[in-house]
Design an enzyme around this catalytic site. Structure first.
Site, PDB file in Angstrom:
ATOM      1  N   ASP A   1      -3.079   3.596  -8.704  1.00 17.30           N
ATOM      2  CA  ASP A   1      -3.080   2.395  -9.547  1.00 17.30           C
ATOM      3  C   ASP A   1      -3.876   1.303  -8.817  1.00 17.30           C
ATOM      4  O   ASP A   1      -4.516   1.564  -7.775  1.00 17.30           O
ATOM      5  CB  ASP A   1      -1.642   1.972  -9.906  1.00 17.30           C
ATOM      6  CG  ASP A   1      -0.893   1.333  -8.730  1.00 17.30           C
ATOM      7  OD1 ASP A   1      -1.411   1.341  -7.585  1.00 17.30           O
ATOM      8  OD2 ASP A   1       0.217   0.816  -8.951  1.00 17.30           O
TER       9      ASP A   1
ATOM     10  N   THR B   1       3.158   0.708  -2.790  1.00 15.39           N
ATOM     11  CA  THR B   1       4.109   1.171  -1.774  1.00 15.39           C
ATOM     12  C   THR B   1       4.131   2.687  -1.634  1.00 15.39           C
ATOM     13  O   THR B   1       4.675   3.205  -0.658  1.00 15.39           O
ATOM     14  CB  THR B   1       5.537   0.753  -2.175  1.00 15.39           C
ATOM     15  OG1 THR B   1       5.812   1.309  -3.473  1.00 15.39           O
ATOM     16  CG2 THR B   1       5.689  -0.769  -2.208  1.00 15.39           C
TER      17      THR B   1
END
Ligand code: RB5
Length: 150
Positions: A8, A67
């Site tokens: 992303d 993350t």
């Protein structure tokens, strides 16, 4: 070896560096995006990477978000995927030796580039040990099979 890559917007920058590293190393790469910094949804790219590996179009995959957490959850929903979120080289080695991970997951906002590329190198070069570890993976597959809709 053909590697599926997906990220992303939070993983885009690292994806581009991993891509360059893989191509320089002689790997074939299928890049599923994202290709711009615009905000986008990590499950889309986790699914693309997971399916390309699960369907056999790519040998292994690398999935990246900010993350690593969200895209890890997404990629592991695809049957047959063993996605491993790794933050160091030991985890990368173990994810191959013990878990036969077929997707490496990284956090673009968690890792420096040098460490991330070392993790990628270890993960690509380490072989699965089989034996008792295969028995444990078979147990994971049993869980997956139990919940698969026919
Ligand atoms: C996007 O802002 C961020 O939430 C995503 O990249 C990831 O870290 C989610 O787990």
């Amino acid at each position: 070896m053909k590697i599926a890559l997906g990220a992303d917007h939070g993983g885009l920058e690292l994806k581009e560096m991993v891509k360059e590293y893989l191509i320089k190393g002689g790997y074939e790469v299928e890049d599923f995006g994202t290709h711009t910094k615009d905000s986008c949804d990590y499950p889309v790219y986790g699914q693309k990477v997971g399916e390309s590996v699960s369907f056999g179009d790519c040998d292994r995959g690398i999935a990246i978000c900010g993350t690593g957490l969200g895209i890890s959850m997404a990629v592991n929903k695809v049957p047959g995927i063993r996605g491993a979120l790794c933050t160091n080289e030991f985890m990368a080695a173990m994810s191959r030796e013990h878990n036969n991970a077929n997707v490496l997951v990284l956090g673009g906002r968690v890792l420096g580039v040098d460490l991330a590329l070392r993790i990628v190198a270890v993960w690509l070069e380490t072989e699965f040990l089989g034996e008792r570890h295969q028995r444990r993976l078979d147990l994971i597959t049993e869980i997956e099979t139990k919940y698969l809709k026919s």
